[in-house]
Design an enzyme around this catalytic site. Structure first.
Site, PDB file in Angstrom:
ATOM      1  N   HIS A 137      11.428   0.393  11.831  1.00  0.00           N
ATOM      2  CA  HIS A 137       9.926   1.366  11.580  1.00  0.00           C
ATOM      3  C   HIS A 137       8.931   1.151  12.606  1.00  0.00           C
ATOM      4  CE1 HIS A 137      10.730   3.243   7.759  1.00  0.00           C
ATOM      5  NE2 HIS A 137      11.046   2.205   7.341  1.00  0.00           N
TER       6      HIS A 137
ATOM      7  N   TYR B  26      16.424   8.576   2.436  1.00  0.00           N
ATOM      8  CA  TYR B  26      16.898   7.771   3.251  1.00  0.00           C
ATOM      9  C   TYR B  26      18.494   8.159   3.862  1.00  0.00           C
ATOM     10  CZ  TYR B  26      13.539   3.841   1.748  1.00  0.00           C
ATOM     11  OH  TYR B  26      12.569   3.159   1.469  1.00  0.00           O
TER      12      TYR B  26
ATOM     13  N   PRO C  89       7.917  -5.777  -4.604  1.00  0.00           N
ATOM     14  CA  PRO C  89       8.632  -4.567  -5.397  1.00  0.00           C
ATOM     15  C   PRO C  89       9.852  -4.205  -4.228  1.00  0.00           C
ATOM     16  CG  PRO C  89       6.329  -4.245  -4.595  1.00  0.00           C
ATOM     17  CD  PRO C  89       6.624  -5.599  -4.509  1.00  0.00           C
ATOM     18  N   TYR C  90       9.457  -4.229  -2.749  1.00  0.00           N
ATOM     19  CA  TYR C  90      10.689  -3.684  -2.010  1.00  0.00           C
ATOM     20  C   TYR C  90      11.372  -4.773  -1.171  1.00  0.00           C
ATOM     21  CZ  TYR C  90       8.167   0.465  -2.950  1.00  0.00           C
ATOM     22  OH  TYR C  90       7.748   1.501  -3.604  1.00  0.00           O
TER      23      TYR C  90
ATOM     24  N   GLY D  59      11.857  -4.693   1.946  1.00  0.00           N
ATOM     25  CA  GLY D  59      11.122  -5.024   3.038  1.00  0.00           C
ATOM     26  C   GLY D  59       9.819  -3.854   3.255  1.00  0.00           C
ATOM     27  N   MET D  60       8.776  -4.288   4.102  1.00  0.00           N
ATOM     28  CA  MET D  60       7.674  -3.113   4.236  1.00  0.00           C
ATOM     29  C   MET D  60       7.391  -3.560   5.435  1.00  0.00           C
ATOM     30  SD  MET D  60       5.933  -0.971   3.318  1.00  0.00           S
ATOM     31  CE  MET D  60       4.777  -0.046   4.466  1.00  0.00           C
ATOM     32  N   GLU D  61       7.118  -2.281   6.396  1.00  0.00           N
ATOM     33  CA  GLU D  61       7.109  -2.339   7.882  1.00  0.00           C
ATOM     34  C   GLU D  61       5.763  -2.457   8.102  1.00  0.00           C
ATOM     35  OE1 GLU D  61       8.006   0.007   5.724  1.00  0.00           O
ATOM     36  OE2 GLU D  61       7.409   2.156   6.493  1.00  0.00           O
TER      37      GLU D  61
ATOM     38  N   GLU E 284      12.104   7.499   6.491  1.00  0.00           N
ATOM     39  CA  GLU E 284      13.280   6.713   6.392  1.00  0.00           C
ATOM     40  C   GLU E 284      14.565   7.031   6.806  1.00  0.00           C
ATOM     41  OE1 GLU E 284      12.481   3.868   5.186  1.00  0.00           O
ATOM     42  OE2 GLU E 284      10.506   3.943   4.632  1.00  0.00           O
TER      43      GLU E 284
ATOM     44  N   ARG F 269      12.079  -6.612  -6.869  1.00  0.00           N
ATOM     45  CA  ARG F 269      12.520  -5.770  -6.238  1.00  0.00           C
ATOM     46  C   ARG F 269      13.211  -4.505  -6.854  1.00  0.00           C
ATOM     47  NH1 ARG F 269      16.858  -6.652  -1.349  1.00  0.00           N
ATOM     48  NH2 ARG F 269      16.631  -4.371  -0.276  1.00  0.00           N
ATOM     49  N   MET F 270      12.469  -3.441  -6.735  1.00  0.00           N
ATOM     50  CA  MET F 270      12.901  -2.232  -7.647  1.00  0.00           C
ATOM     51  C   MET F 270      14.163  -1.841  -7.400  1.00  0.00           C
ATOM     52  SD  MET F 270       9.391  -0.205  -8.118  1.00  0.00           S
ATOM     53  CE  MET F 270       8.732   0.195  -6.453  1.00  0.00           C
ATOM     54  N   LYS F 271      14.637  -1.789  -6.237  1.00  0.00           N
ATOM     55  CA  LYS F 271      16.201  -1.349  -5.778  1.00  0.00           C
ATOM     56  C   LYS F 271      17.029  -2.040  -6.741  1.00  0.00           C
ATOM     57  CE  LYS F 271      19.739  -1.828  -2.667  1.00  0.00           C
ATOM     58  NZ  LYS F 271      20.180  -2.062  -1.133  1.00  0.00           N
TER      59      LYS F 271
ATOM     60  N   CYS G   5       0.792  -1.090  -0.155  1.00  0.00           N
ATOM     61  CA  CYS G   5       0.082  -0.105  -0.138  1.00  0.00           C
ATOM     62  C   CYS G   5       0.765   1.249   0.023  1.00  0.00           C
ATOM     63  CB  CYS G   5      -1.034   0.084   1.350  1.00  0.00           C
ATOM     64  SG  CYS G   5      -2.386  -1.227   0.901  1.00  0.00           S
TER      65      CYS G   5
ATOM     66  N   HIS H 244      16.000  -2.758   9.519  1.00  0.00           N
ATOM     67  CA  HIS H 244      15.401  -1.586   8.951  1.00  0.00           C
ATOM     68  C   HIS H 244      14.058  -1.720   9.459  1.00  0.00           C
ATOM     69  CE1 HIS H 244      15.054   1.761   6.559  1.00  0.00           C
ATOM     70  NE2 HIS H 244      13.758   1.195   5.984  1.00  0.00           N
ATOM     71  N   GLU H 245      13.453  -2.980   8.893  1.00  0.00           N
ATOM     72  CA  GLU H 245      11.884  -2.879   8.934  1.00  0.00           C
ATOM     73  C   GLU H 245      11.496  -2.936  10.415  1.00  0.00           C
ATOM     74  OE1 GLU H 245      10.601  -2.233   6.394  1.00  0.00           O
ATOM     75  OE2 GLU H 245      12.398  -2.553   4.924  1.00  0.00           O
TER      76      GLU H 245
ATOM     77  N   ASP I  32       5.560   7.547  -5.470  1.00  0.00           N
ATOM     78  CA  ASP I  32       6.393   6.536  -6.067  1.00  0.00           C
ATOM     79  C   ASP I  32       7.373   6.950  -7.277  1.00  0.00           C
ATOM     80  OD1 ASP I  32       5.315   4.485  -4.755  1.00  0.00           O
ATOM     81  OD2 ASP I  32       4.145   3.844  -6.277  1.00  0.00           O
TER      82      ASP I  32
HETATM   83  N1  BES Z   1       8.799   1.665   3.769  1.00  0.00           N
HETATM   84  C1  BES Z   1       9.747   1.203   3.028  1.00  0.00           C
HETATM   85  C2  BES Z   1       9.328   0.475   1.495  1.00  0.00           C
HETATM   86  C3  BES Z   1       8.481   1.674   0.872  1.00  0.00           C
HETATM   87  C4  BES Z   1       8.946   3.250   0.877  1.00  0.00           C
HETATM   88  C5  BES Z   1       7.466   1.099   0.181  1.00  0.00           C
HETATM   89  C6  BES Z   1       8.199   3.899   0.000  1.00  0.00           C
HETATM   90  C7  BES Z   1       6.871   2.268  -0.475  1.00  0.00           C
HETATM   91  C8  BES Z   1       7.106   3.479  -0.613  1.00  0.00           C
HETATM   92  C9  BES Z   1      10.728   0.206   3.646  1.00  0.00           C
HETATM   93  O1  BES Z   1      10.906   0.318   4.992  1.00  0.00           O
HETATM   94  C10 BES Z   1      12.114   0.439   2.945  1.00  0.00           C
HETATM   95  O2  BES Z   1      12.555   1.253   3.217  1.00  0.00           O
HETATM   96  N2  BES Z   1      12.488  -0.740   2.238  1.00  0.00           N
HETATM   97  C11 BES Z   1      14.092  -0.582   1.797  1.00  0.00           C
HETATM   98  C12 BES Z   1      14.911  -1.517   2.726  1.00  0.00           C
HETATM   99  C13 BES Z   1      16.174  -1.109   2.788  1.00  0.00           C
HETATM  100  C14 BES Z   1      16.329   0.346   3.087  1.00  0.00           C
HETATM  101  C15 BES Z   1      17.117  -1.713   3.958  1.00  0.00           C
HETATM  102  C16 BES Z   1      13.805  -1.348   0.457  1.00  0.00           C
HETATM  103  O3  BES Z   1      12.832  -1.642  -0.325  1.00  0.00           O
HETATM  104  O4  BES Z   1      14.759  -1.508  -0.126  1.00  0.00           O
HETATM  105 ZN    ZN Z   2      12.061   2.054   5.241  1.00  0.00          ZN
END
Ligand code: BES
Ligand code: ZN
Length: 963
Positions: free
Chosen positions: A657, A744, A624-625, A627-629, A676, A914-916, A498, A653-654, A736
């Site tokens: 959060h 971050y 896509p990420y 992690g999500m908290e 972040e 995973r978008m990263k 979400c 990290h999660e 997004d």
């Molecule tokens: N809350 C974020 C993911 C997120 C941010 C989803 C903005 C949608 C919109 C989550 O805590 C995060 O930062 N994930 C990172 C982890 C990393 C920084 C350790 C990720 O997905 O790479």
């Molecule tokens: Zn985060």
């Protein structure tokens, strides 16, 4: 009961007279005696006539007529008027006199003053000086405790109690303070201290230890102390103990009844509140004397809350009439606010929500949905419990500018909800017994649902029930996987994402981080699948395969989460459980075995974990990420399963959060760095604290990695791009699209700067972080609020260049030196002319390899094809399965058009979402290997229907961009 009315107005009278302004003229009293001169000073102080008070005191000094009493008063004046300079002058004067330098009461007054100015060091210096004196008594220690509590230094407070024990005995005040911080009786001061005591922190261990100590120690019939115990046990949900304490008390006061009522309310035992109220009336008949236990405002408040919990306030019942009358007569809500008992709602700005959140607030959300894997639809209804806001009794965020008096997101009696491609079937106004159908309109273009409430009476809470279904093709929050797309290939799978603004495609809501609601859910899915949500599971009906959930802490819409699949779990500790598909559970068990150690380390730094359970789900690779908290149930990518526990920083990290983000939340996505940046900064800190050998080095090396990520992100955007600012504008922008590592790691770098260069003490900064979480926990804030709090906490800190840090694009104004042995080792390798050899690479750990690749990617002088090829021939880069290494290596290969790993790269892009990882690879093709673009296009078009909708949209935009 009408008698209570007259009683209570009597109660208010002393308060009114205390603050009334009767004129007094000190100069007329020519020769006041020593005592009466202090009386004058006191009156001036109370009347807030500070300048006159200071003049008067200066005269006393000139005439050499200063007394202890006048010193105590003038120090209070210094505090009340906020004039610390004056206070320091008085301190100087006092310390020049041998009579006062060691006068315990005078010095205690100085302690109180410094504590109120958050000048803890000064207070501690005085304390250390007078601590050895024989006259140093319990009061001095208690003053220190109040001071620490006031400044939210809970650990120091408890450490001070230990010091105290070796010299003097703690007394009732000490214990009451530690339990619920309510010793400071002044209305305005209750709140600050209350927040740190055992009760607020739900610190079971300490609270119970105090109780234990009391039963063997002191006058256990002290009423305030007993009340404090009742408060405490109520808060930690041990209601029977609270009741026993109540019943054993021989002397009770109104406040005792109130404490137990509150305890009942917290435990949702509303009927008990009403019973106790009845009992109170009976008990009252037997009482004589001035105190008694007549109900007071707090009692009525509790009764009202109980009636509300029971739904009585909606029925035309006699009790209700009475309660409501009392409600209005006493204006209980105003009183409540002034007690700091409940927060005033806060009006704010959010460019990414059309919902009318400044007129209505969703306070509870209930889902009743069925999961349909054939049609890819969630179908059922959602019920929204809504509180109307009176803008006059709300606070305002600084984002609502004063010139613009119009409050945004307030359309009077039109309820607007965010809604993206939802199939809205019916909207009903729900009361106890009836459901009234309401007219509505859908604005597809503007993604909103508009509901007319025109002729309704809207001064109290109401509920809206909406029957709807999600879109099978356009719901951006959900990804539906065929069974072939899962690890085990047996059953279909579905999961949500979400954040930032996809909740609106899952249910009609106020889709802004600034609104927090509790929620409950009833979800039915096909057998044998399991539903997980971001709350606690309360029930499972096996027959229908219906799962029930509750989230009792208010959370923002972006934290609503659901996943359905063939899932199994393994308990990692009494409160941590990992969920995943059966074939992955062993790997997860190994990779995350140490999770409890991480959570404990986080608690040591940030205070108690507030969400009861910390479970997490390891998803399919298209998540896509990283992690999500999602509260109570974090979502993690399976790319963390490196097999060597080298990627645990993401789970840290999660977890983090759970405090920064889920308790303390940015009020809109323009202040995303508050979520972040804080989390990333703390993540590095916790990794350091966890390290057995060299914590400082571990932390610095992690921060160095973050800094390199920041550099890459700034390079990708271009260093003048507005999205490289820490705080950016999101008007007409999907968050997004502005998302990157900048917020971050520029955020983390700012906090590093504050800790290392401005506050210059890690331990002080840690205390500050804890107090920040207490201060803003459960609330929302923006960057201005953070700065104001930082400045009030560290009034003497050197100036900070906020403008550059927050609002200037590019790299931060201050460059940090994160060098460590681990880091320098990589740096040397990156700097060498010849390409990296096998021996050199094998000497590095996984994090170092990733870091080295980052350095190569960020290098000024470009890496060549020959360099990359040579490195691959020497080191056989295909042996690495760690995704953090793979995607960086692949990026390097694409940059120099090194073709050998191409098939691997496309395989990687096919499986991993995973978008990263995937965004930089597509971008690199676009920028560095344009000849490949047609193939990339075809590949993408073939696969996009199976991709996560969020990833697909981002990649599509990348491929279509002009550069
Ligand atoms: N809350 C974020 C993911 C997120 C941010 C989803 C903005 C949608 C919109 C989550 O805590 C995060 O930062 N994930 C990172 C982890 C990393 C920084 C350790 C990720 O997905 O790479
Ligand atoms: Zn985060």
């Amino acid at each position: 009961m009408i008698n209570f009315l007259s009683t209570r107005s009597g109660f208010l009278r002393p308060l009114i007279s205390k603050y009334s302004t009767k004129a007094i003229n000190p100069s007329k009293r020519q020769y006041p005696s020593k005592d009466s001169s202090n009386e004058v000073l006191r009156r001036l102080n109370y009347l807030d006539n500070y300048e006159r008070a200071f003049q008067f005191f200066d005269n006393l000094v000139k005439q050499n007529r200063v007394t202890v009493a006048s010193l105590l008063t003038i120090l209070e004046t210094c505090t009340r008027s906020g004039q610390i300079q004056r206070g320091r002058q008085v301190e100087q004067m006092v310390n020049q006199s041998s009579q006062w330098k060691y006068h315990v009461r005078v010095q205690t007054a100085l302690i109180n003053m410094f504590m109120k100015f958050h000048m803890i060091d000064q207070a501690e210096q005085i304390f250390e000086r007078i601590r050895q004196l024989p006259s140093c008594d319990t009061i001095v220690y208690n003053s220190m405790l109040v001071g620490y509590l006031r400044n939210q230094h809970v650990e120091k407070c408890f450490a001070c109690v230990e010091k105290m024990r070796s010299r003097v005995r703690p007394d009732n005040v000490t214990y009451t303070l530690l339990l619920n911080g309510k010793f400071v009786q002044l209305l305005s001061e209750i709140r600050t201290t209350e927040f740190l005591a055992c009760t607020f922190l739900r610190d079971k261990q300490r609270g119970k230890a105090i109780h234990q100590e009391l039963s063997s120690n002191l006058d256990s019939q002290h009423v305030h102390l007993q009340n404090a115990l009742i408060d405490f046990y109520g808060k930690i949900n041990e209601i029977t103990v609270a009741e026993n304490i109540f019943h054993e008390m021989t002397l009770r006061e109104t406040s005792t009844y109130n404490s137990l009522m509150k305890a009942y309310l917290i435990n949702r035992m509303a009927v008990k509140v009403l019973e106790l109220f009845e009992q109170m009336k009976e008990d009252n008949l037997d009482t004589v004397g001035p105190i008694g236990f007549r109900p007071d405002l707090i009692t009525f408040m509790a009764v009202c809350d109980a009636c509300e919990q029971l739904g009585l306030l909606n029925s035309p019942d006699k009790t209700q009439q009475l309660v409501l009358t009392l409600y209005f007569v006493f204006q209980i809500d105003t009183y409540q606010y002034s007690m700091g008992e409940i927060e005033r709602p806060r009006l704010f700005y959010d460019p990414n929500s059309l919902s009318s959140f400044n007129r209505f607030r969703i306070v509870h959300t209930h889902f009743d949905l069925t999961v349909n894997f054939d049609s890819h639809v969630l179908d059922g209804f959602v019920q929204l419990d809504i509180q109307p806001l009176d803008n006059q009794s709300c606070d305002r965020s600084s984002s609502i500018t004063t010139e613009n008096h119009e409050i945004p997101n307030n359309h009077g009696n039109i309820l607007v909800l965010d809604s993206r491609h939802l199939d809205i079937k019916q909207v009903m106004l729900k009361s106890d017994s009836t459901e009234k159908v309401l007219p509505f309109q859908i604005d597809i273009e503007r993604e909103s649902l508009v509901i007319e409430l025109n002729d309704l009476q809207l001064d109290s809470n109401f509920s809206i029930k909406i029957a709807y279904a999600t879109s099978s093709t356009k719901c951006t929050a959900l990804q539906w996987l065929t069974k072939e797309q899962t690890a085990d290939k047996q059953y279909p799978y579905m999961f949500s994402q979400c954040q930032a603004i996809h909740a609106r495609s899952l249910y009609p809501c106020q889709d802004t981080p600034g609104v927090k609601s509790t929620y409950s859910a009833k979800i039915t899915c096909p057998k044998p699948l399991t539903v997980l949500m971001s709350g606690l599971q309360s029930k499972h009906d096996e027959a229908t395969n219906t799962f029930y959930f509750e989230q009792k802490q208010p959370i923002a819409s972006y934290l609503i989460a659901i996943a359905v699949g063939n899932l199994v779990s393994h308990d990692l500790s009494s409160r941590i459980r990992v969920w995943t598909e059966p074939s992955m559970i062993k790997q997860c068990q190994y990779e995350f075995e140490e999770s409890e150690r991480f959570l404990t380390a986080a608690e040591e730094l940030l205070g108690k974990y507030q969400w009861q359970r910390y479970d997490f789900l390891v998803l399919p690779p298209s998540f896509p990420y990283g992690g999500m908290e999602n509260p109570c149930m974090n979502f993690l990518t399976p790319t963390l399963l490196a097999g060597d526990r080298s990627l645990i920083s993401t789970i840290v990290h999660e977890m983090t959060h759970s405090w920064t983000g889920n308790l303390v939340t940015n009020e809109n996505w323009e202040h995303f760095w508050l979520n972040e940046g804080f989390t990333s900064f703390i993540e590095a800190k916790i990794l350091g604290n966890l390290s057995k050998s060299n914590g400082k080095e571990t932390r610095r090396f992690h921060a160095a990695q973050q800094w390199q990520e920041l550099k890459s992100a700034v390079t990708t955007w271009g260093d003048e791009h507005p999205y490289t600012c820490l705080v950016y504008r999101l008007h007409n922008v999907d968050p997004d699209d502005a998302y990157s590592s900048v917020q971050y790691y520029k955020g983390a770098a700012l906090l590093w700067h504050l800790e290392q260069n401005i506050v210059s003490s890690e331990s002080k900064f840690d205390e500050f972080l804890r107090s920040y979480i207490i201060k803003f926990g459960g609330k929302i804030l923006n960057t201005d609020d953070f700065i104001a709090y930082f400045q009030s906490y560290f009034p003497q800190a050197p100036p900070v260049d906020w403008q550059s840090w927050l609002y200037t694009p590019g790299m931060p104004p201050v460059t940090h030196d994160f060098s460590t042995q681990l880091e320098e080792q990589c740096r040397r390798l990156a700097a060498q002319q010849t390409s990296i050899t096998k021996d050199q690479l094998d000497a590095l750990n996984a994090k170092q390899v990733a870091y080295l690749l980052n350095l190569l990617l960020n290098k000024q002088s470009a890496i060549t094809y020959d360099y990359v090829k040579q490195m691959d021939v020497d080191c056989d880069m295909s042996k690495y399965s760690n995704c953090e290494i793979r995607f960086r290596w692949y990026q390097l290969c694409i940059r120099v058009k090194y073709e050998k790993p191409l098939d691997d790269i496309f395989k990687f892009l096919e499986i991993i979402g995973r978008m990263k990882f995937v965004k930089p690879l597509y971008s690199e093709f676009k920028v560095s290997w344009t000849e490949m673009i047609p193939r990339v296009r075809i590949f993408f078009d073939e696969h996009k229907q199976f991709m996560n909708p969020i990833t697909a949209k981002q990649i599509e935009a990348r491929l279509n961009a002009n550069n």
